[in-house]
Design a protein around this motif. Structure first.
Motif, PDB file in Angstrom:
ATOM      1  N   ILE A 136       0.292  -0.982   0.189  1.00 14.05           N
ATOM      2  CA  ILE A 136      -0.015  -0.201  -0.171  1.00 14.05           C
ATOM      3  C   ILE A 136       0.681   1.410  -0.303  1.00 14.05           C
ATOM      4  O   ILE A 136       0.481   2.730  -0.919  1.00 14.05           O
ATOM      5  CB  ILE A 136      -0.813  -0.382   1.754  1.00 14.05           C
ATOM      6  CG1 ILE A 136      -1.847  -1.223   0.781  1.00 14.05           C
ATOM      7  CG2 ILE A 136      -1.463   1.121   1.462  1.00 14.05           C
ATOM      8  CD1 ILE A 136      -2.853  -1.648   1.822  1.00 14.05           C
ATOM      9  N   ASN A 137       2.025   1.100   0.758  1.00 15.37           N
ATOM     10  CA  ASN A 137       2.599   2.409   1.180  1.00 15.37           C
ATOM     11  C   ASN A 137       3.622   2.574  -0.443  1.00 15.37           C
ATOM     12  O   ASN A 137       3.454   3.933  -0.964  1.00 15.37           O
ATOM     13  CB  ASN A 137       3.720   2.461   2.069  1.00 15.37           C
ATOM     14  CG  ASN A 137       3.481   2.511   3.470  1.00 15.37           C
ATOM     15  OD1 ASN A 137       1.879   2.969   3.160  1.00 15.37           O
ATOM     16  ND2 ASN A 137       3.472   1.651   4.497  1.00 15.37           N
ATOM     17  N   TYR A 138       4.457   1.551  -0.254  1.00 14.29           N
ATOM     18  CA  TYR A 138       5.194   1.158  -1.651  1.00 14.29           C
ATOM     19  C   TYR A 138       3.891   2.559  -2.762  1.00 14.29           C
ATOM     20  O   TYR A 138       4.575   2.967  -4.275  1.00 14.29           O
ATOM     21  CB  TYR A 138       5.173   0.436  -2.492  1.00 14.29           C
ATOM     22  CG  TYR A 138       5.697   0.009  -3.727  1.00 14.29           C
ATOM     23  CD1 TYR A 138       7.705   0.424  -3.421  1.00 14.29           C
ATOM     24  CD2 TYR A 138       5.624  -0.414  -5.453  1.00 14.29           C
ATOM     25  CE1 TYR A 138       8.362   1.083  -4.866  1.00 14.29           C
ATOM     26  CE2 TYR A 138       6.535  -0.417  -6.158  1.00 14.29           C
ATOM     27  CZ  TYR A 138       7.804   0.304  -5.753  1.00 14.29           C
ATOM     28  OH  TYR A 138       8.963   0.534  -6.867  1.00 14.29           O
ATOM     29  N   ALA A 139       2.816   1.447  -3.431  1.00 12.60           N
ATOM     30  CA  ALA A 139       1.779   1.663  -4.395  1.00 12.60           C
ATOM     31  C   ALA A 139       1.194   3.765  -4.102  1.00 12.60           C
ATOM     32  O   ALA A 139       1.179   4.513  -5.818  1.00 12.60           O
ATOM     33  CB  ALA A 139       0.700   0.983  -3.971  1.00 12.60           C
ATOM     34  N   SER A 196      -3.204   4.773  -8.293  1.00 15.28           N
ATOM     35  CA  SER A 196      -4.672   5.408  -8.678  1.00 15.28           C
ATOM     36  C   SER A 196      -5.290   4.912 -10.232  1.00 15.28           C
ATOM     37  O   SER A 196      -6.180   4.891 -10.615  1.00 15.28           O
ATOM     38  CB  SER A 196      -3.858   6.731  -9.679  1.00 15.28           C
ATOM     39  OG  SER A 196      -2.853   6.509 -10.496  1.00 15.28           O
ATOM     40  N   PHE A 197      -4.132   3.144 -10.551  1.00 14.48           N
ATOM     41  CA  PHE A 197      -4.748   2.627 -11.723  1.00 14.48           C
ATOM     42  C   PHE A 197      -5.017   1.497 -10.964  1.00 14.48           C
ATOM     43  O   PHE A 197      -5.326   1.149  -9.712  1.00 14.48           O
ATOM     44  CB  PHE A 197      -3.113   1.484 -11.931  1.00 14.48           C
ATOM     45  CG  PHE A 197      -2.213   2.824 -13.048  1.00 14.48           C
ATOM     46  CD1 PHE A 197      -2.757   3.543 -14.591  1.00 14.48           C
ATOM     47  CD2 PHE A 197      -1.313   3.162 -12.740  1.00 14.48           C
ATOM     48  CE1 PHE A 197      -1.723   4.118 -14.917  1.00 14.48           C
ATOM     49  CE2 PHE A 197      -0.673   4.227 -13.018  1.00 14.48           C
ATOM     50  CZ  PHE A 197      -0.012   4.346 -14.464  1.00 14.48           C
ATOM     51  N   GLN A 198      -6.793   1.336 -11.372  1.00 14.25           N
ATOM     52  CA  GLN A 198      -7.453   0.505 -11.360  1.00 14.25           C
ATOM     53  C   GLN A 198      -6.522  -1.183 -11.057  1.00 14.25           C
ATOM     54  O   GLN A 198      -7.654  -1.882  -9.694  1.00 14.25           O
ATOM     55  CB  GLN A 198      -8.957   0.162 -12.278  1.00 14.25           C
ATOM     56  CG  GLN A 198     -10.447  -0.856 -11.763  1.00 14.25           C
ATOM     57  CD  GLN A 198     -11.279  -0.622 -12.786  1.00 14.25           C
ATOM     58  OE1 GLN A 198     -11.115  -1.170 -13.887  1.00 14.25           O
ATOM     59  NE2 GLN A 198     -12.359  -0.070 -11.906  1.00 14.25           N
ATOM     60  N   GLY A 199      -6.179  -1.289 -11.746  1.00 12.98           N
ATOM     61  CA  GLY A 199      -5.526  -2.677 -11.780  1.00 12.98           C
ATOM     62  C   GLY A 199      -4.953  -3.215 -10.409  1.00 12.98           C
ATOM     63  O   GLY A 199      -4.964  -4.385  -9.898  1.00 12.98           O
ATOM     64  N   TRP A 228      -7.173  -2.946  -7.420  1.00 12.90           N
ATOM     65  CA  TRP A 228      -7.994  -4.563  -7.503  1.00 12.90           C
ATOM     66  C   TRP A 228      -6.967  -5.386  -6.438  1.00 12.90           C
ATOM     67  O   TRP A 228      -7.755  -6.224  -5.829  1.00 12.90           O
ATOM     68  CB  TRP A 228      -8.334  -4.753  -9.024  1.00 12.90           C
ATOM     69  CG  TRP A 228     -10.023  -4.082  -9.651  1.00 12.90           C
ATOM     70  CD1 TRP A 228     -10.603  -2.979  -8.798  1.00 12.90           C
ATOM     71  CD2 TRP A 228     -10.887  -4.454  -9.995  1.00 12.90           C
ATOM     72  NE1 TRP A 228     -12.126  -2.995  -9.049  1.00 12.90           N
ATOM     73  CE2 TRP A 228     -11.834  -3.843 -10.270  1.00 12.90           C
ATOM     74  CE3 TRP A 228     -11.213  -5.720 -11.223  1.00 12.90           C
ATOM     75  CZ2 TRP A 228     -12.897  -3.757 -11.009  1.00 12.90           C
ATOM     76  CZ3 TRP A 228     -11.561  -5.843 -12.127  1.00 12.90           C
ATOM     77  CH2 TRP A 228     -12.631  -4.376 -11.450  1.00 12.90           C
ATOM     78  N   MET A 229      -5.547  -4.961  -6.972  1.00 10.48           N
ATOM     79  CA  MET A 229      -5.319  -6.125  -6.292  1.00 10.48           C
ATOM     80  C   MET A 229      -5.309  -5.749  -4.456  1.00 10.48           C
ATOM     81  O   MET A 229      -4.879  -7.732  -3.945  1.00 10.48           O
ATOM     82  CB  MET A 229      -3.602  -6.634  -6.901  1.00 10.48           C
ATOM     83  CG  MET A 229      -3.796  -6.599  -8.325  1.00 10.48           C
ATOM     84  SD  MET A 229      -1.626  -6.751  -8.790  1.00 10.48           S
ATOM     85  CE  MET A 229      -1.108  -7.612  -7.489  1.00 10.48           C
ATOM     86  N   LEU A 230      -4.917  -5.102  -4.392  1.00 11.86           N
ATOM     87  CA  LEU A 230      -4.498  -4.650  -2.820  1.00 11.86           C
ATOM     88  C   LEU A 230      -6.156  -5.137  -2.097  1.00 11.86           C
ATOM     89  O   LEU A 230      -5.899  -5.212  -1.305  1.00 11.86           O
ATOM     90  CB  LEU A 230      -4.948  -2.482  -3.150  1.00 11.86           C
ATOM     91  CG  LEU A 230      -3.008  -2.489  -3.581  1.00 11.86           C
ATOM     92  CD1 LEU A 230      -3.216  -0.913  -3.078  1.00 11.86           C
ATOM     93  CD2 LEU A 230      -1.880  -2.661  -3.151  1.00 11.86           C
TER      94      LEU A 230
END
Length: 381
Positions: A261-264, A276-279, A282-284
């Motif tokens: 989460i922090n990295y994303a 900000s990317f939906q892909g 959804w993974m998270l």
């Protein structure tokens, strides 16, 4: 049904979370790289009274119950899998004594484990006896004043540092499972030979070795429970210790999710953060769902042991928690590496270590294939 932790449990969780973040996390990568047993972290756990959280106060513990131990495990594993092994193994070696030990054994061996006077170990696995405990060859022969042990055990966690080791072996092989007994073998016992450390994929800071017994004498007073009761005690031990592995897996998964989460949120690609990317979102989301579901199962197992210790569903619920939480840990850590991309494959970030640490939770204290057998037997009985 109340899903809220009580005030004592919340305070305990917050305390170990602070200790883990401040004192365990900064050393986790170094412990993994050097493959050293973290004596410094063992001492921190000992000094804070965290090695016998679920052990009765009269035997040196905190008397806080199983769920409390799971909270300590989760928060520790969240930052350092190797340090969490200290807790799982202290619990595993204590359980036979809690279940079947005499008053004298509890006042001596259990007290020393709960207070952190020494690490403990449990010797079960052999070269030709992994999931099939009945296939073991180690024996204990009755002699005047005690028993003489002969045989070998492999992959024994904390074997090189433990002062107290519970060993299961045959006292009468002709009786099958009813011919197994558990003995306490103390460090330095004549005939106890400690092998070289194993170099492992993960949990590299845990001490894992072979133990050999060559005419190793143990006194009568070190027999845990009646002769021939070892298999039953071991199965009951697993019922109470498997949630510990589940909590360890849960903590590893939560730590990987935190990192992902922090990295994303910080990593920029194509002019935008990964988050900000939906892909990636959804993974998270899927990772978070799996972690929270695992937490519900793990906490339920702990609460059941605390409130209904003789409930017939304990083997099923605890096996389910161990199976699901460990699979979750493997999936979540792998997905975390994927979110990190190439950086996740390097030791610069913790997720590759977490992925390596997660794997063992699917294997030890009963592989997840064995958990399926246990659950099937329970639902079909």
């Amino acid at each position: 049904m109340d899903f809220k932790l009580n005030d004592d449990q919340t305070m305990l969780r917050d305390t170990i979370r602070r200790i883990a973040q401040e004192q365990f996390a900064p050393k986790a990568a170094e412990i993994d790289a050097s493959e050293r047993f973290p004596w410094d972290n063992f001492e921190i756990l000992r000094d804070n009274g965290l090695l016998g959280v679920n052990v009765a106060e009269e035997y040196g513990g905190a008397g806080a119950g199983q769920l409390a131990l799971l909270l300590v495990l989760e928060e520790t594993a969240r930052v350092c899998g190797s340090t969490s092994v200290i807790l799982t193994n202290q619990g595993l070696s204590s359980e036979p004594l809690m279940i079947a030990g005499s008053e004298e054994q509890k006042s001596n061996f259990l007290y020393r484990l709960a207070t952190g006077e020494t690490p403990g170990a449990m010797a079960i696995t052999e070269p030709n006896a992994g999931s099939d405990v009945a296939g073991m060859k180690t024996t204990a022969t009755k002699v005047k004043g005690g028993y003489v042990l002969n045989g070998s055990k492999i992959f024994i966690t904390q074997a090189g540092v433990a002062g107290i080791t519970c060993v299961i072996c045959y006292t009468d092989k002709t009786k099958g499972n009813k011919g197994m007994s558990i003995f306490v073998v103390e460090k330095g016992a004549k005939g106890l030979i400690v092998g070289k450390p194993e170099h492992k994929l993960g949990i590299r800071g845990s001490d894992t070795r072979e133990l050999s017994f060559e005419d190793c004498f143990v006194p009568d007073g070190n027999l845990v429970g009646p002769e021939g009761s070892g298999f039953k005690t071991l199965m009951n031990t697993f019922n109470y210790s498997r949630p510990n592995i589940a909590a360890q897996a849960l903590g590893i998964a939560q730590g990987a999710l935190d990192a992902a989460i922090n990295y994303a949120k910080e990593r920029m690609q194509f002019g935008k953060t990964l988050s900000s990317f939906q892909g990636i979102q959804w993974m998270l989301a899927e990772m978070a769902l799996a972690v929270e579901t695992a937490r519900t199962m793990v906490y339920r197992a702990g609460a059941m042991i605390d409130t209904e210790p003789n409930h017939p569903d304990i083997p099923r619920i605890c096996s389910m928690a161990k199976w699901y939480a460990s699979d979750t840990a493997m999936k979540v850590t792998t997905d975390a590496v994927q979110i990190f991309g190439g950086y996740g494959y390097t030791r610069e970030y913790p997720v590759e270590r977490m992925m390596r640490d997660a794997k063992i939770t699917q294997i030890y204290e009963g592989t997840n294939q064995v958990q399926r057998i246990i659950i099937a037997n329970q639902v079909l009985r």
